[in-house]
Design a protein around this motif. Structure first.
Motif, PDB file in Angstrom:
ATOM      1  N   ALA A 135       0.904  -1.453  -0.066  1.00  0.00           N
ATOM      2  CA  ALA A 135       0.043  -0.098   0.075  1.00  0.00           C
ATOM      3  C   ALA A 135       0.795   1.212  -0.099  1.00  0.00           C
ATOM      4  O   ALA A 135       0.914   2.135  -0.740  1.00  0.00           O
ATOM      5  CB  ALA A 135      -0.794  -0.131   1.087  1.00  0.00           C
ATOM      6  N   ARG A 136       2.082   1.119   0.828  1.00  0.00           N
ATOM      7  CA  ARG A 136       2.893   2.496   0.844  1.00  0.00           C
ATOM      8  C   ARG A 136       3.561   2.598  -0.447  1.00  0.00           C
ATOM      9  O   ARG A 136       3.610   3.773  -0.933  1.00  0.00           O
ATOM     10  CB  ARG A 136       3.892   2.106   2.047  1.00  0.00           C
ATOM     11  N   ALA A 137       4.009   1.316  -1.138  1.00  0.00           N
ATOM     12  CA  ALA A 137       4.783   1.526  -2.218  1.00  0.00           C
ATOM     13  C   ALA A 137       3.810   2.127  -3.579  1.00  0.00           C
ATOM     14  O   ALA A 137       4.228   2.875  -4.234  1.00  0.00           O
ATOM     15  CB  ALA A 137       5.312   0.187  -2.777  1.00  0.00           C
ATOM     16  N   MET A 138       2.375   1.717  -3.298  1.00  0.00           N
ATOM     17  CA  MET A 138       1.491   1.995  -4.545  1.00  0.00           C
ATOM     18  C   MET A 138       1.380   3.578  -4.337  1.00  0.00           C
ATOM     19  O   MET A 138       1.185   4.432  -5.598  1.00  0.00           O
ATOM     20  CB  MET A 138       0.355   1.274  -4.518  1.00  0.00           C
ATOM     21  N   ARG A 139       1.191   4.035  -3.078  1.00  0.00           N
ATOM     22  CA  ARG A 139       0.831   5.532  -2.949  1.00  0.00           C
ATOM     23  C   ARG A 139       2.014   6.232  -3.260  1.00  0.00           C
ATOM     24  O   ARG A 139       1.988   7.361  -4.105  1.00  0.00           O
ATOM     25  CB  ARG A 139       0.612   5.685  -1.579  1.00  0.00           C
ATOM     26  N   LYS A 140       3.218   5.785  -2.843  1.00  0.00           N
ATOM     27  CA  LYS A 140       4.495   6.644  -3.464  1.00  0.00           C
ATOM     28  C   LYS A 140       4.698   6.377  -4.829  1.00  0.00           C
ATOM     29  O   LYS A 140       5.048   7.665  -5.549  1.00  0.00           O
ATOM     30  CB  LYS A 140       5.681   5.840  -2.743  1.00  0.00           C
ATOM     31  N   MET A 141       4.451   5.421  -5.662  1.00  0.00           N
ATOM     32  CA  MET A 141       4.769   5.379  -7.232  1.00  0.00           C
ATOM     33  C   MET A 141       3.652   6.417  -7.767  1.00  0.00           C
ATOM     34  O   MET A 141       3.987   7.014  -8.609  1.00  0.00           O
ATOM     35  CB  MET A 141       4.571   4.079  -7.783  1.00  0.00           C
ATOM     36  N   ALA A 142       2.253   6.200  -7.357  1.00  0.00           N
ATOM     37  CA  ALA A 142       1.093   6.949  -7.837  1.00  0.00           C
ATOM     38  C   ALA A 142       1.581   8.745  -7.703  1.00  0.00           C
ATOM     39  O   ALA A 142       1.316   9.575  -8.582  1.00  0.00           O
ATOM     40  CB  ALA A 142      -0.056   6.864  -7.243  1.00  0.00           C
ATOM     41  N   LYS A 143       2.090   9.064  -6.607  1.00  0.00           N
ATOM     42  CA  LYS A 143       2.299  10.417  -6.372  1.00  0.00           C
ATOM     43  C   LYS A 143       3.463  10.827  -7.465  1.00  0.00           C
ATOM     44  O   LYS A 143       3.719  11.823  -7.827  1.00  0.00           O
ATOM     45  CB  LYS A 143       2.674  10.490  -4.868  1.00  0.00           C
ATOM     46  N   GLU A 144       4.514  10.157  -7.167  1.00  0.00           N
ATOM     47  CA  GLU A 144       5.940  10.461  -7.916  1.00  0.00           C
ATOM     48  C   GLU A 144       5.437  10.463  -9.464  1.00  0.00           C
ATOM     49  O   GLU A 144       6.107  11.509 -10.292  1.00  0.00           O
ATOM     50  CB  GLU A 144       7.029   9.514  -7.599  1.00  0.00           C
ATOM     51  N   LYS A 145       4.684   9.521  -9.802  1.00  0.00           N
ATOM     52  CA  LYS A 145       4.474   9.687 -11.269  1.00  0.00           C
ATOM     53  C   LYS A 145       3.141  10.369 -11.788  1.00  0.00           C
ATOM     54  O   LYS A 145       2.803  10.634 -12.907  1.00  0.00           O
ATOM     55  CB  LYS A 145       4.047   8.198 -11.687  1.00  0.00           C
ATOM     56  N   ASN A 146       2.456  11.108 -10.591  1.00  0.00           N
ATOM     57  CA  ASN A 146       1.573  11.839 -10.939  1.00  0.00           C
ATOM     58  C   ASN A 146       0.354  11.465 -11.804  1.00  0.00           C
ATOM     59  O   ASN A 146      -0.106  11.882 -12.594  1.00  0.00           O
ATOM     60  CB  ASN A 146       2.044  13.301 -11.511  1.00  0.00           C
ATOM     61  N   LEU A 147      -0.193  10.008 -11.186  1.00  0.00           N
ATOM     62  CA  LEU A 147      -1.001   9.468 -12.166  1.00  0.00           C
ATOM     63  C   LEU A 147      -2.531   9.553 -11.293  1.00  0.00           C
ATOM     64  O   LEU A 147      -2.326   9.516 -10.255  1.00  0.00           O
ATOM     65  CB  LEU A 147      -0.523   7.813 -12.091  1.00  0.00           C
ATOM     66  N   VAL A 148      -3.495   9.569 -12.498  1.00  0.00           N
ATOM     67  CA  VAL A 148      -4.854   9.207 -11.952  1.00  0.00           C
ATOM     68  C   VAL A 148      -4.891   7.743 -11.529  1.00  0.00           C
ATOM     69  O   VAL A 148      -4.560   6.887 -12.070  1.00  0.00           O
ATOM     70  CB  VAL A 148      -5.710   9.598 -13.029  1.00  0.00           C
ATOM     71  N   THR A 149      -5.474   7.730 -10.290  1.00  0.00           N
ATOM     72  CA  THR A 149      -5.894   6.364  -9.689  1.00  0.00           C
ATOM     73  C   THR A 149      -7.004   6.426  -8.849  1.00  0.00           C
ATOM     74  O   THR A 149      -7.713   7.717  -8.333  1.00  0.00           O
ATOM     75  CB  THR A 149      -4.510   6.226  -8.581  1.00  0.00           C
TER      76      THR A 149
END
Length: 445
Positions: A135-149
Motif C-alpha cells: 500500500a505504501r509503495a503504490m501510494r508513493k509511485m502514484a504520487k511520484e508519477k502523478n498518475l490518476v488512480t
C-alpha cells in the motif's frame, strides 16, 4: 524476485519526468483505451461499468480463467485477450491508456505496480493491496508519477455516504469520540488446511492464479473462483472485504490517518484461514472533527455486532444488517450499508435531518435509489479524470491509508487480544513479532 526488491525497482522508476495525469491517459482521438486484468465475477462488473462510459474503448482483456475470458470477449470482440497480465502490459503498452485491476487481493499490487511503472492510470479494486508495504509503495509511485488512480469503493460516490460526510463535518453531532461499525458476513475459515490435491480445471491456469503467492496444490472449492477471500495468502477476510466499504465514510468524514493502536479479539491463528468472528478496536489520533483521540470498534462474522448501548436504536428497532454508528458529544448518526439515508439520534429519539447546517448546499446532490446509475458514478469519475475532465475522490493517496488501516486490523488477528502499537513514521510495530506480516516475498512464476 523478493517483494522488497520488486517494490524498490518499480518505485525508482517513479522518478522519471512528471506530466499531468491527463496527458498520460488521453488518447489522440479523445477516447480512453482500457485494459482489464481480471474479468470474472467482480471483474465482470468492473468491465461493464467502465465500458458503459461513452468515451471508453476496451482494447485488452486478461484472465487466468478461460471461461471468464471468453464471456468477456463475446461482449468486446475487438479486444485482444491474454491470460498473463505481464505479457499483456508488455505487448500492448503503447496501445492502452488505463488499466483496471480486478483480481484477488494478492495480485492487486503486482499488477497495479507494473501498470503504473508504464505510466498508466490504474483503477484497482478494494482492498488496494494485500500487504501494508505494498500500500505504501503504490501510494508513493502514484504520487511520484502523478498518475490518476482510484480504488474500487463504489459507495464512496453514492448520495447517502456523501450526505453523511457533510453532516458530520457540519457538526450535526458535535465532535465524534467513537465509531462502531459492523458486518455479519463471514469471509473467515476456522477449519484446517486441506490435504492432497485435485486436478486443476482445464479452464484455469493455476500457476498464474497463484501469481506471486507461495506455491500450493490446487484443491477444489477452496480457492478459485470465490473462497480465496477467507484465506490468509490471498484475501483479507471480512474486514478487508466489507470493512473497506463501511470504514470509508467515517474515515473520510473524520479525516483520519492511520491508527496508533490495534487490538483484535478473535480465535487463535491457524496459519491458513481468517477468523470467522473478529472484534477489532482501533485508537486514532484526533482530528478537528473528533476528540483528542478516536475509538473505533469493528465487529464481523455471524452474529455481529455485539450488543452495546451505543448501538441501541429508538423504539427497540433492529440495527440494519451492516453499517456504522458515529457517537458524538451531541448525539449519534447511524449510517446503514447501503443506499439508505443516515439517521440522526438524540436522547434516544430520531430527529429529522437538518440539511440547512450544510454550508455548501450544492454539494448535497439529489438522493438516488437506483444502483445502476449510482454504481457507475465512481467508475466514470475515473474515466473522466483520465481524460482531464474530473478528479478522483478515492485516489491511492487516500485509499492506501484506508487500506493500511484495514490491514493493520487484519495483522492484529495473528495476535488475539494483544494490543499492537503502530508507528506511522517508521511503518513498524513496536512489537517486532508483528512486523514480519507487513510484507511477504514474491514467488517467481
Amino acid at each position: 524476485m523478493k517483494k522488497r526488491d520488486f517494490l524498490k525497482s518499480t518505485a525508482a522508476l517513479g522518478l522519471t519526468a512528471m506530466l499531468p495525469s491527463s496527458v498520460w491517459a488521453l488518447s489522440k482521438n479523445g477516447r480512453l483505451r482500457t485494459a482489464h486484468i481480471g474479468v470474472g465475477n467482480m471483474g465482470g462488473n468492473d468491465l461493464a461499468a467502465i465500458s458503459s462510459h461513452e468515451l471508453v474503448d476496451v482494447v485488452a482483456l486478461c484472465d487466468v480463467d478461460s471461461k471468464a475470458l471468453q464471456t468477456a470477449k463475446e461482449l468486446h470482440p475487438k479486444a485482444a485477450t491474454y491470460k498473463d497480465y505481464r505479457v499483456m502490459l508488455k505487448e500492448m503498452k503503447n496501445d492502452i491508456d488505463a488499466v483496471i485491476v480486478s483480481t484477488p487481493d494478492h495480485t492487486h499490487a503486482p499488477a497495479s505496480m507494473m501498470a503504473m511503472d508504464l505510466g498508466k492510470p490504474v483503477y484497482c479494486q478494494k482492498p488496494l493491496t494485500h500487504h501494508v508495504a505494498e500500500a505504501r509503495a503504490m501510494r508513493k509511485m502514484a504520487k511520484e508519477k502523478n498518475l490518476v488512480t482510484q480504488m474500487g469503493i463504489q459507495v464512496h460516490s453514492f448520495y447517502d455516504y456523501k450526505l453523511a460526510t457533510l453532516l458530520i463535518q457540519s457538526g450535526i453531532i458535535g465532535k465524534v469520540h467513537t465509531v462502531r461499525a459492523w458486518s455479519p458476513k463471514n469471509w473467515g475459515f476456522n477449519g484446517p488446511e486441506p490435504k492432497g490435491s485435485d486436478p486443476v480445471p482445464a479452464n484455469l491456469d493455476w500457476n498464474l492464479w497463484l501469481g506471486t503467492s507461495a506455491e500450493r496444490p490446487y484443491k477444489e472449492g477452496y480457492y478459485h473462483p470465490a473462497n480465496w477471500r477467507k484465506l490468509l495468502d490471498y484475501g483479507c477476510g471480512t474486514l478487508g472485504d466489507m470493512g473497506v466499504h463501511i470504514f470509508d465514510t467515517p474515515y473520510n468524514a473524520l479525516q483520519l490517518d492511520v491508527p496508533m493502536t490495534i487490538k483484535n479479539k478473535c480465535r487463535k491463528p491457524t496459519g491458513f484461514g481468517f477468523p470467522e468472528n473478529n472484534t477489532v478496536t482501533y485508537t486514532f489520533p484526533g482530528t478537528k472533527y473528533t476528540g483528542d483521540t478516536l475509538k473505533w470498534v469493528w465487529y464481523d462474522g455471524p452474529g455481529a455486532p455485539k450488543k452495546h448501548k451505543d448501538l441501541k436504536l429508538p423504539n427497540n428497532e433492529e440495527l440494519p444488517g451492516q453499517g456504522a454508528m458515529f457517537i458524538g458529544e451531541k448525539g449519534r448518526l447511524l449510517l446503514p450499508h447501503f443506499m439508505q439515508l443516515p439517521r440522526h439520534i438524540v436522547d434516544g429519539e430520531y430527529k429529522e435531518l437538518d440539511l440547512s447546517i450544510i454550508k455548501d448546499q450544492e454539494a448535497i446532490g439529489e438522493p438516488v435509489r437506483d444502483y445502476g446509475p449510482e454504481g457507475n458514478k465512481h467508475y466514470h469519475q475515473f474515466v473522466d479524470a483520465c481524460l482531464g475532465k474530473d478528479e478522483c475522490s478515492a485516489p491511492f493517496d487516500y485509499s492506501a491509508r484506508l487500506t493500511e488501516t484495514i490491514l493493520l486490523g487484519v495483522i492484529a488477528g495473528r495476535f488475539p487480544n494483544k494490543t499492537l502499537h503502530w508507528d506511522t513514521n517508521t511503518a513498524q510495530f513496536s512489537e517486532p513479532e508483528a512486523n514480519k506480516f507487513l510484507d511477504a516475498p514474491y514467488r517467481d512464476f
